[in-house]
Motif scaffolding. Structure first.
Motif, PDB file in Angstrom:
ATOM      1  N   GLY A 151      -3.298  -0.395  -6.428  1.00 30.90           N
ATOM      2  CA  GLY A 151      -4.681  -0.479  -5.978  1.00 30.90           C
ATOM      3  C   GLY A 151      -4.840  -0.815  -4.517  1.00 30.90           C
ATOM      4  N   CYS A 152      -6.080  -1.127  -4.146  1.00 31.50           N
ATOM      5  CA  CYS A 152      -6.463  -1.250  -2.734  1.00 31.50           C
ATOM      6  C   CYS A 152      -5.695  -2.329  -1.975  1.00 31.50           C
ATOM      7  CB  CYS A 152      -7.961  -1.522  -2.636  1.00 31.50           C
ATOM      8  SG  CYS A 152      -8.992  -0.141  -3.197  1.00 31.50           S
ATOM      9  N   MET A 153      -5.471  -3.438  -2.616  1.00 33.69           N
ATOM     10  CA  MET A 153      -4.788  -4.542  -1.952  1.00 33.69           C
ATOM     11  C   MET A 153      -3.395  -4.138  -1.496  1.00 33.69           C
ATOM     12  SD  MET A 153      -4.511  -8.338  -3.599  1.00 33.69           S
ATOM     13  CE  MET A 153      -3.465  -9.619  -2.918  1.00 33.69           C
ATOM     14  N   MET A 154      -2.772  -3.238  -2.240  1.00 33.01           N
ATOM     15  CA  MET A 154      -1.410  -2.830  -1.915  1.00 33.01           C
ATOM     16  C   MET A 154      -1.344  -1.889  -0.716  1.00 33.01           C
ATOM     17  SD  MET A 154       0.199  -4.598  -4.045  1.00 33.01           S
ATOM     18  CE  MET A 154      -1.178  -5.750  -4.154  1.00 33.01           C
ATOM     19  N   GLN A 155      -2.492  -1.407  -0.253  1.00 37.21           N
ATOM     20  CA  GLN A 155      -2.513  -0.543   0.928  1.00 37.21           C
ATOM     21  C   GLN A 155      -2.424  -1.334   2.230  1.00 37.21           C
ATOM     22  OE1 GLN A 155      -2.284   2.963  -1.003  1.00 37.21           O
ATOM     23  NE2 GLN A 155      -2.503   2.857   1.206  1.00 37.21           N
ATOM     24  N   GLU A 156      -2.464  -2.669   2.130  1.00 38.30           N
ATOM     25  CA  GLU A 156      -2.372  -3.514   3.317  1.00 38.30           C
ATOM     26  C   GLU A 156      -0.912  -3.928   3.522  1.00 38.30           C
ATOM     27  OE1 GLU A 156      -5.756  -6.297   4.075  1.00 38.30           O
ATOM     28  OE2 GLU A 156      -6.022  -6.100   1.909  1.00 38.30           O
TER      29      GLU A 156
ATOM     30  N   LEU B 199       7.314  -3.402  -9.299  1.00 33.73           N
ATOM     31  CA  LEU B 199       6.779  -2.110  -8.879  1.00 33.73           C
ATOM     32  C   LEU B 199       5.494  -2.322  -8.084  1.00 33.73           C
ATOM     33  CD1 LEU B 199       6.498   1.000  -8.972  1.00 33.73           C
ATOM     34  CD2 LEU B 199       5.524   0.760 -11.270  1.00 33.73           C
ATOM     35  N   ILE B 200       5.407  -1.677  -6.919  1.00 28.63           N
ATOM     36  CA  ILE B 200       4.227  -1.772  -6.058  1.00 28.63           C
ATOM     37  C   ILE B 200       3.838  -0.363  -5.616  1.00 28.63           C
ATOM     38  CG2 ILE B 200       3.284  -2.698  -3.896  1.00 28.63           C
ATOM     39  CD1 ILE B 200       5.476  -4.876  -4.030  1.00 28.63           C
ATOM     40  N   PHE B 201       2.592   0.013  -5.884  1.00 22.02           N
ATOM     41  CA  PHE B 201       2.089   1.292  -5.377  1.00 22.02           C
ATOM     42  C   PHE B 201       0.603   1.147  -5.047  1.00 22.02           C
ATOM     43  CE2 PHE B 201       1.883   1.235  -9.923  1.00 22.02           C
ATOM     44  CZ  PHE B 201       0.834   2.039 -10.343  1.00 22.02           C
ATOM     45  N   GLY B 202       0.056   2.124  -4.326  1.00 22.80           N
ATOM     46  CA  GLY B 202      -1.277   1.956  -3.761  1.00 22.80           C
ATOM     47  C   GLY B 202      -2.356   2.757  -4.452  1.00 22.80           C
ATOM     48  N   THR B 203      -3.350   3.186  -3.676  1.00 25.89           N
ATOM     49  CA  THR B 203      -4.497   3.899  -4.226  1.00 25.89           C
ATOM     50  C   THR B 203      -4.274   5.410  -4.276  1.00 25.89           C
ATOM     51  OG1 THR B 203      -5.525   4.093  -2.033  1.00 25.89           O
ATOM     52  CG2 THR B 203      -6.098   2.166  -3.329  1.00 25.89           C
TER      53      THR B 203
ATOM     54  N   PRO C 157     -12.313   2.323   3.999  1.00 27.65           N
ATOM     55  CA  PRO C 157     -11.759   3.557   4.576  1.00 27.65           C
ATOM     56  C   PRO C 157     -10.270   3.458   4.908  1.00 27.65           C
ATOM     57  CG  PRO C 157     -13.845   2.996   5.625  1.00 27.65           C
ATOM     58  CD  PRO C 157     -13.440   1.815   4.804  1.00 27.65           C
ATOM     59  N   TYR C 158      -9.797   2.242   5.165  1.00 30.06           N
ATOM     60  CA  TYR C 158      -8.394   2.050   5.523  1.00 30.06           C
ATOM     61  C   TYR C 158      -7.493   2.065   4.288  1.00 30.06           C
ATOM     62  CZ  TYR C 158     -10.726   0.491   9.781  1.00 30.06           C
ATOM     63  OH  TYR C 158     -11.542   0.426  10.887  1.00 30.06           O
ATOM     64  N   VAL C 159      -8.038   1.645   3.146  1.00 29.06           N
ATOM     65  CA  VAL C 159      -7.204   1.566   1.942  1.00 29.06           C
ATOM     66  C   VAL C 159      -7.454   2.720   0.972  1.00 29.06           C
ATOM     67  CG1 VAL C 159      -6.959  -0.923   2.106  1.00 29.06           C
ATOM     68  CG2 VAL C 159      -8.836   0.015   0.745  1.00 29.06           C
ATOM     69  N   ARG C 160      -8.616   3.341   1.046  1.00 29.37           N
ATOM     70  CA  ARG C 160      -8.932   4.486   0.181  1.00 29.37           C
ATOM     71  C   ARG C 160      -8.769   5.824   0.899  1.00 29.37           C
ATOM     72  NH1 ARG C 160      -9.544   4.427  -5.483  1.00 29.37           N
ATOM     73  NH2 ARG C 160     -10.250   2.361  -6.112  1.00 29.37           N
ATOM     74  N   GLY C 161      -8.699   5.796   2.235  1.00 24.78           N
ATOM     75  CA  GLY C 161      -8.486   7.025   2.981  1.00 24.78           C
ATOM     76  C   GLY C 161      -9.771   7.790   3.247  1.00 24.78           C
ATOM     77  N   ARG C 162      -9.597   8.994   3.838  1.00 22.25           N
ATOM     78  CA  ARG C 162     -10.755   9.826   4.180  1.00 22.25           C
ATOM     79  C   ARG C 162     -11.340  10.473   2.929  1.00 22.25           C
ATOM     80  NH1 ARG C 162      -8.721   7.681   7.699  1.00 22.25           N
ATOM     81  NH2 ARG C 162     -10.010   6.150   6.613  1.00 22.25           N
ATOM     82  N   GLU C 163     -12.585  10.915   3.060  1.00 20.19           N
ATOM     83  CA  GLU C 163     -13.288  11.533   1.940  1.00 20.19           C
ATOM     84  C   GLU C 163     -12.594  12.811   1.473  1.00 20.19           C
ATOM     85  OE1 GLU C 163     -17.339  12.147   3.029  1.00 20.19           O
ATOM     86  OE2 GLU C 163     -17.835  10.011   2.987  1.00 20.19           O
ATOM     87  N   ARG C 164     -12.433  12.910   0.155  1.00 24.50           N
ATOM     88  CA  ARG C 164     -11.871  14.102  -0.471  1.00 24.50           C
ATOM     89  C   ARG C 164     -12.707  14.382  -1.720  1.00 24.50           C
ATOM     90  NH1 ARG C 164      -8.403  10.283  -0.184  1.00 24.50           N
ATOM     91  NH2 ARG C 164      -7.741  10.246  -2.360  1.00 24.50           N
TER      92      ARG C 164
END
Length: 502
Positions: free
Chosen positions: A141-146, A162-166, A228-235
């Motif tokens: 999830g989002c916290m792991m993008q930091e 195991l650690i993975f992101g959004t 926007p930093y953890v979820r990325g650009r709009e898709r």
């Protein structure tokens, strides 16, 4: 355990998605089955689960247990339904945290207290893992993008496997297989992606309603926001894929869908053949079997006249709109990079209410943004009094490292922020208790969700405007839309009684 030729397994994996994940779901099931069989033979399984639970697993042909804890927004909740579906298809059964073989935290990082909750729970998991060394622990999830968060976890919480992101939520089966096969900590964080991978298993919380992701990411870059930093650009997903999913849900008995995105109003702008959100709503409204449509969240700057007309004219759209304000001060809104003024927001509310007079408006408000003065705060109170929200989610500003606001001067003293927060909360609650009783005495349609936790013989459900109603009824009503007379307002919910369908 049998010999596993992992090199061959990886080499034979399909390259395309979601076929690759279905391949690894099956391989994960095989490796879990192998381990489970060994544990049954050795007697370890009986010690771990107890006789009753082991017999239940064997009877249902399940080969282990899992638990998912979800932090954060509706999109995280929907992600967790997918994660749950993947694990169940791999042969695992839902369990309590204390006895699960696999524990997964799907994290949120919108505010610092969400991070602190995760760290607190990790301390508890460390205790559990000392008792249950076979337990596999994962964070996503989002916290792991930091990056700083991941570094802290790797340094201070080395028991996490195991650690993975959004961006690669869909890869759970593959990552879990790697974790089991390689017996090392797996860290797989993507900085960004243009992929949208759906059509994977999902286990819905409710059989009669479901979230549907229509887009991912955010392009707004509000100065306080980490999303926007953890979820990325709009898709955006293609409309035909969204409609296909909704038709499948309808055929499975779903009556209500919630269309999900960080800013649904900007849906479709990045598609090769652009489609507006209003047009998507019109298409969803035509799906047979779907009786209610909700959506979350709307950014005021992108809420078009066409969307207002769709809300007015489409009968299945629920009479509820979540329209985040954040601040009532045009000066603060500019620093927040919200791209609208107080006056524009109030004009938008007037247009919405003229088109849909019975609409329920809810909002988000931040107190204590850097540089907020007493005059700025009074502007926020002024908007609250003029709009008269049905409810508001009120937050104390939370500094998020990496955002422009985190390094701004004039951070508001904590004591002053708390004092303003209490004043705002009192104002919101007083208005909400008045507004939410306006339908007393009327008959409204209610989607029954569950038996009432506090009163035997009662059920609970939601109105189109999202307010809860409690009324006498049996469990056989769950999942049905029924007419209910709202006999008494309790401020933030109603008591009622079943009415004749005539």
């Amino acid at each position: 355990m049998k010999y596993w030729d992992f090199d061959t397994i990886y080499r034979q994996a399909p390259a395309s998605e979601p076929e690759r994940q279905y391949y690894f779901i099956e391989k994960t099931r095989e490796i879990l089955q192998d381990k489970f069989n060994d544990d049954v033979i050795s007697g370890e399984a009986r010690k771990r689960y107890g006789k009753e639970k082991l017999d239940e697993l064997l009877a249902k042909k399940q080969i282990g247990t899992f638990m998912i804890r979800t932090f954060g927004c509706q999109m995280n909740a929907r992600d967790s339904e997918k994660l749950c579906g993947i694990l169940q298809q791999a042969g695992l059964a839902a369990s309590e945290e204390e006895t699960a073989d696999f524990v997964l935290y799907n994290t949120c990082t919108v505010r610092d207290n969400a991070n602190q909750k995760v760290y607190g729970h990790l301390g508890y998991l460390q205790t559990l893992k000392k008792k249950n060394p076979w337990m596999t622990i994962a964070l996503c999830g989002c916290m792991m993008q930091e990056p700083a968060v991941v570094q802290r976890i790797q340094k201070s919480y080395r028991f996490v496997d195991l650690i993975f992101g959004t961006h690669n939520i869909f890869k759970l089966a593959e990552l879990l297989f790697r974790c089991l096969a390689e017996k090392n900590t797996i860290v797989d964080i993507w900085e960004s992606t243009d992929q949208v991978v759906e059509d994977l298993p999902a286990e819905r919380k409710y059989p009669f309603k479901s979230g549907v992701n229509i887009m991912y990411g955010c392009n707004n870059f509000c100065s306080y926001c980490i999303v926007p930093y953890v979820r990325g650009r709009e898709r955006s997903r293609k409309p035909e894929e969204i409609l296909s999913e909704i038709r499948r849900l309808a055929s499975d008995g779903v009556k209500e869908v919630m269309l999900l995105g960080q800013n649904v109003n900007s849906y479709g702008k990045n598609l090769s053949e652009p489609v507006t959100f209003a047009e998507l709503l019109r298409q969803v409204n035509e799906v047979e079997g779907i009786e209610r449509i909700r959506f979350m969240t709307s950014h005021p700057k992108d809420l078009s006249e066409d969307l207002i007309l769709a809300m007015k004219n489409l009968p299945k759209i629920c009479r509820h709109l979540h329209l985040p304000l954040q601040s009532g001060s045009s000066r603060i809104l500019k620093i927040m990079n919200r791209q609208y003024t107080k006056e524009q927001y109030l004009e938008l509310v007037a247009q919405i209410r003229q088109a849909v007079p019975d609409i329920s408006l809810t909002t988000d408000i931040i107190v204590g943004f850097p540089g907020e003065t007493e005059a700025d705060f009074e502007e926020t109170l002024d908007v609250v009094r003029k709009v008269r929200y049905d409810s508001a989610f009120t937050f104390i500003y939370s500094k998020r490292t990496g955002t422009p606001a985190s390094v701004m001067d004039n951070q508001v003293p904590e004591a002053l922020v708390k004092e303003r927060f209490e004043r705002l909360l009192k104002e919101v609650q007083q208005i909400s208790s008045q507004v939410c009783g306006r339908d007393t005495g009327t008959v409204q349609e209610v989607l029954v969700e569950c038996e009432n936790d506090h009163q035997d013989g009662y059920v609970s459900g939601r109105l189109s405007n999202n307010l809860l109603v409690h009324f006498p009824g049996s469990a056989s009503l769950i999942g049905s839309l029924v007419p209910v007379e709202l006999t008494e307002s309790k401020g933030f919910y109603y008591m009622g009684r079943m009415a004749d369908k005539s």
